[in-house]
Design a protein around this motif. Structure first.
Motif, PDB file in Angstrom:
ATOM      1  N   HIS A 168       0.801  -1.228   0.000  1.00  0.00           N
ATOM      2  CA  HIS A 168       0.000   0.000   0.000  1.00  0.00           C
ATOM      3  C   HIS A 168       0.838   1.284   0.000  1.00  0.00           C
ATOM      4  N   LYS A 169       2.146   1.170   0.079  1.00  0.00           N
ATOM      5  CA  LYS A 169       2.999   2.356  -0.042  1.00  0.00           C
ATOM      6  C   LYS A 169       3.410   2.597  -1.492  1.00  0.00           C
ATOM      7  N   MET A 170       3.128   1.647  -2.339  1.00  0.00           N
ATOM      8  CA  MET A 170       3.642   1.647  -3.709  1.00  0.00           C
ATOM      9  C   MET A 170       2.829   2.559  -4.622  1.00  0.00           C
ATOM     10  N   PRO A 171       3.458   3.544  -5.276  1.00  0.00           N
ATOM     11  CA  PRO A 171       2.730   4.334  -6.273  1.00  0.00           C
ATOM     12  C   PRO A 171       2.421   3.471  -7.488  1.00  0.00           C
ATOM     13  N   TYR A 172       1.301   3.758  -8.130  1.00  0.00           N
ATOM     14  CA  TYR A 172       0.897   2.944  -9.275  1.00  0.00           C
ATOM     15  C   TYR A 172       0.307   3.837 -10.356  1.00  0.00           C
ATOM     16  N   GLN A 173       0.890   3.742 -11.548  1.00  0.00           N
ATOM     17  CA  GLN A 173       0.383   4.475 -12.704  1.00  0.00           C
ATOM     18  C   GLN A 173      -0.527   3.555 -13.500  1.00  0.00           C
ATOM     19  N   LEU A 174      -1.766   3.961 -13.692  1.00  0.00           N
ATOM     20  CA  LEU A 174      -2.721   3.132 -14.418  1.00  0.00           C
ATOM     21  C   LEU A 174      -2.354   3.080 -15.902  1.00  0.00           C
ATOM     22  N   PRO A 175      -2.299   1.887 -16.485  1.00  0.00           N
ATOM     23  CA  PRO A 175      -1.958   1.775 -17.904  1.00  0.00           C
ATOM     24  C   PRO A 175      -3.088   2.198 -18.834  1.00  0.00           C
ATOM     25  N   VAL A 176      -4.334   2.172 -18.322  1.00  0.00           N
ATOM     26  CA  VAL A 176      -5.516   2.533 -19.112  1.00  0.00           C
ATOM     27  C   VAL A 176      -6.361   3.485 -18.281  1.00  0.00           C
ATOM     28  N   ARG A 177      -6.871   4.549 -18.900  1.00  0.00           N
ATOM     29  CA  ARG A 177      -7.713   5.463 -18.128  1.00  0.00           C
ATOM     30  C   ARG A 177      -8.960   4.714 -17.653  1.00  0.00           C
ATOM     31  N   PRO A 178      -9.311   4.852 -16.369  1.00  0.00           N
ATOM     32  CA  PRO A 178     -10.428   4.067 -15.821  1.00  0.00           C
ATOM     33  C   PRO A 178     -11.796   4.562 -16.251  1.00  0.00           C
ATOM     34  N   SER A 179     -11.894   5.809 -16.673  1.00  0.00           N
ATOM     35  CA  SER A 179     -13.143   6.374 -17.192  1.00  0.00           C
ATOM     36  C   SER A 179     -12.776   7.591 -18.038  1.00  0.00           C
ATOM     37  N   PRO A 180     -13.699   8.070 -18.876  1.00  0.00           N
ATOM     38  CA  PRO A 180     -13.343   9.114 -19.838  1.00  0.00           C
ATOM     39  C   PRO A 180     -12.767  10.378 -19.226  1.00  0.00           C
ATOM     40  N   ASN A 181     -13.206  10.740 -18.019  1.00  0.00           N
ATOM     41  CA  ASN A 181     -12.779  12.017 -17.452  1.00  0.00           C
ATOM     42  C   ASN A 181     -11.712  11.887 -16.367  1.00  0.00           C
ATOM     43  N   PRO A 193      -8.169  11.084 -17.138  1.00  0.00           N
ATOM     44  CA  PRO A 193      -7.241  10.724 -18.212  1.00  0.00           C
ATOM     45  C   PRO A 193      -5.810  10.451 -17.782  1.00  0.00           C
ATOM     46  N   ASN A 194      -5.433  10.840 -16.561  1.00  0.00           N
ATOM     47  CA  ASN A 194      -4.035  10.692 -16.169  1.00  0.00           C
ATOM     48  C   ASN A 194      -3.902  10.615 -14.645  1.00  0.00           C
ATOM     49  N   ALA A 195      -2.663  10.439 -14.175  1.00  0.00           N
ATOM     50  CA  ALA A 195      -2.411  10.289 -12.738  1.00  0.00           C
ATOM     51  C   ALA A 195      -2.805  11.533 -11.957  1.00  0.00           C
ATOM     52  N   GLN A 196      -2.605  12.712 -12.538  1.00  0.00           N
ATOM     53  CA  GLN A 196      -2.958  13.955 -11.858  1.00  0.00           C
ATOM     54  C   GLN A 196      -4.453  13.989 -11.532  1.00  0.00           C
ATOM     55  N   ALA A 197      -5.275  13.646 -12.501  1.00  0.00           N
ATOM     56  CA  ALA A 197      -6.726  13.641 -12.296  1.00  0.00           C
ATOM     57  C   ALA A 197      -7.126  12.606 -11.258  1.00  0.00           C
ATOM     58  N   ILE A 198      -6.496  11.440 -11.304  1.00  0.00           N
ATOM     59  CA  ILE A 198      -6.834  10.364 -10.376  1.00  0.00           C
ATOM     60  C   ILE A 198      -6.473  10.745  -8.941  1.00  0.00           C
ATOM     61  N   LEU A 199      -5.339  11.391  -8.744  1.00  0.00           N
ATOM     62  CA  LEU A 199      -4.931  11.801  -7.401  1.00  0.00           C
ATOM     63  C   LEU A 199      -5.790  12.943  -6.866  1.00  0.00           C
ATOM     64  N   LEU A 200      -6.278  13.811  -7.756  1.00  0.00           N
ATOM     65  CA  LEU A 200      -7.132  14.924  -7.343  1.00  0.00           C
ATOM     66  C   LEU A 200      -8.598  14.521  -7.195  1.00  0.00           C
ATOM     67  N   THR A 252     -13.380  19.875 -21.126  1.00  0.00           N
ATOM     68  CA  THR A 252     -12.088  20.515 -21.411  1.00  0.00           C
ATOM     69  C   THR A 252     -11.050  19.411 -21.595  1.00  0.00           C
ATOM     70  N   SER A 253      -9.830  19.795 -21.931  1.00  0.00           N
ATOM     71  CA  SER A 253      -8.752  18.813 -22.096  1.00  0.00           C
ATOM     72  C   SER A 253      -8.132  18.408 -20.767  1.00  0.00           C
ATOM     73  N   THR A 254      -8.597  19.038 -19.665  1.00  0.00           N
ATOM     74  CA  THR A 254      -8.021  18.750 -18.347  1.00  0.00           C
ATOM     75  C   THR A 254      -9.111  18.471 -17.307  1.00  0.00           C
ATOM     76  N   PRO A 255      -9.980  17.488 -17.541  1.00  0.00           N
ATOM     77  CA  PRO A 255     -11.015  17.195 -16.542  1.00  0.00           C
ATOM     78  C   PRO A 255     -10.395  16.729 -15.224  1.00  0.00           C
ATOM     79  N   PHE A 256     -11.016  17.151 -14.125  1.00  0.00           N
ATOM     80  CA  PHE A 256     -10.560  16.854 -12.767  1.00  0.00           C
ATOM     81  C   PHE A 256      -9.127  17.340 -12.517  1.00  0.00           C
ATOM     82  N   GLN A 257      -8.757  18.383 -13.264  1.00  0.00           N
ATOM     83  CA  GLN A 257      -7.478  19.064 -13.023  1.00  0.00           C
ATOM     84  C   GLN A 257      -7.666  20.581 -13.006  1.00  0.00           C
ATOM     85  N   VAL A 258      -8.910  21.017 -13.247  1.00  0.00           N
ATOM     86  CA  VAL A 258      -9.279  22.430 -13.120  1.00  0.00           C
ATOM     87  C   VAL A 258     -10.658  22.478 -12.472  1.00  0.00           C
ATOM     88  N   ILE A 259     -10.935  23.560 -11.775  1.00  0.00           N
ATOM     89  CA  ILE A 259     -12.275  23.794 -11.233  1.00  0.00           C
ATOM     90  C   ILE A 259     -12.635  25.247 -11.468  1.00  0.00           C
TER      91      ILE A 259
END
Length: 415
Positions: A252-265, A267-274, A292-299
């Motif tokens: 559970h300490k291990m960082p993990y980068q998803l190889p496939v986006r889990p849902s359309p919005n 798109p990347n690790a930044q969005a998933i962490l936020l 936008t091109s940055t969902p869950f990375q802007v509000i």
């Protein structure tokens, strides 16, 4: 003269003896050490490669051979670049049905969009939607299924609905006496636990929150399935016949980068962490950047006082009708790496306190209560409570949850 020759001969023999190679390999003599073989530099053990449950076919194919198999899968159900469906078919596994969660089998539908039953164009297999009116497999949909396999990538947040789909699949399996095999995957937000614990009452329980767990629960789907089963949270306090194939070499300490986006919005690790922090905005008049091109990375919203940063949501795949479509939204740019912090209320409080339309900040549906899992959060924000005061109010429940959580862990923990 003879005596002198004897002395010279003895000296010559002594010199030759001292120049001969050393034979005592165990000696630690004080000769020229640079001529000795150098010791190998200590090697740092290389971590063993992580393997998802699905990737460990040798551990579960025998459980599926000769069986009629139903799969609960989507676009994240891959082994490398190959979909689980194709892998199982290549091993001669008989797949009879595909069950698809929110966003569909290929993961292309908008959040909340109705998903229709269909056929997979590649394999011809029937696809049954588990989103919309039919969230739980019906008895007739399981008639030609001997075992159900769940393999979907989660992001570790209570209101991300794949775990609700898993709950209903577990319930259907328990009711129809079907074994369930969960192929586990890492949790990209599995390195901490935080947020309010869901209150089991009408105002707060829904498809975006079914279990008395924190907003950030710190479990993989396999661990959560064990918890749901062990705590008898299924309807009628049933338990299903559950097998979990754990992730190999994961903690559970291990960082993990998803190889496939889990849902359309996401798109990347930044969005998933936020996502844990920004998901709460779905119950407000603030846009999280859908369209936008940055969902869950802007509000932002048209009602935010600070005009330094803005964006305009537009229809696009995965967000055909985004909130504030075509309107200029002012708010915060969270795309920089330092903004990807663990769950925080700071963004929510910032947007509320600097809104020109506080009376309509929270949607009239009180969806925020279902996302938060409590009616208290909205009340606390309106009452002017600080982030520290609000966080203090959920610590007792959080401590109880952490104690329960330890009983179901499959991997070394972060604490």
């Amino acid at each position: 003269m003879i005596q002198l020759l004897v002395i010279l001969y003895s000296s010559l023999l002594l010199g030759l003896t001292n120049c001969s190679p050393r034979q005592d390999t165990d000696s630690t003599g004080t000769g020229n050490e640079t001529e000795q073989p150098r010791a190998e530099e200590p090697q740092t053990p290389q971590p063993k490669p992580l393997q998802t449950g699905a990737a460990q076919t040798g551990r579960y194919l025998k459980l599926l051979q000769g069986k009629r198999v139903g799969l609960v899968v989507n676009q994240t159900s891959v082994i490398g670049k190959t979909h689980l469906v194709d892998t199982l078919l290549s091993h001669g596994i008989r797949i009879t049905t595909i069950f698809a969660p929110e966003h569909g089998f290929r993961g292309e539908a908008d959040a909340g969009a109705h998903i229709k039953d269909a056929k997979d164009t590649k394999t011809g297999l029937p696809i049954i939607s588990l989103y919309g009116s039919n969230k739980k497999p019906l008895p007739e949909q399981l008639q030609n299924v001997d075992v159900v396999v769940f393999d979907i990538q989660d992001v570790g947040v209570r209101f991300y609905t794949y775990i609700s789909t898993m709950h209903y699949v577990m319930e259907a399996c328990a009711e129809n006496n079907k074994p369930l095999l969960v192929l586990d995957r890492p949790n990209p937000n599995g390195h901490y636990v935080d947020g309010p614990v869901l209150e089991l009452k009408k105002e707060t329980t829904s498809f975006v929150g079914m279990h008395p767990i924190p907003l950030v629960h710190g479990l993989t789907v396999g661990e959560l399935a064990k918890m749901i089963n062990g705590e008898k949270w299924l309807g009628g306090q049933r338990q299903c016949q559950l097998t979990v194939i754990p992730v190999a070499n994961y903690n559970h300490k291990m960082p993990y980068q998803l190889p496939v986006r889990p849902s359309p919005n996401l798109p990347n690790a930044q969005a998933i962490l936020l996502y844990p922090s920004l998901g709460l905005f779905e119950g407000t008049n603030v846009s999280v950047g859908r369209g936008t091109s940055t969902p869950f990375q802007v509000i932002g919203s048209p009602f935010y006082k600070n005009k330094d940063f803005s964006f305009t949501p537009k229809p696009m795949p995965g967000a055909q009708d985004p909130p504030h479509k075509g309107k200029t939204c002012y708010g915060l740019d969270l795309t920089s790496a330092e903004q990807a912090q663990p769950f925080t209320l700071s963004f929510l409080l910032e947007m509320y306190h600097n809104s020109t339309n506080q009376d309509k900040f929270f949607l009239t549906s009180n969806f925020i209560d279902k996302l938060a899992g409590t009616t208290k959060l909205q009340e606390q924000i309106k009452a002017g409570k600080s982030e520290a005061e609000i966080e203090a109010s959920w610590q007792a429940d959080l401590a109880k949850y952490k104690t329960m959580r330890k009983r179901y862990l499959l991997y070394p923990d972060f604490e």
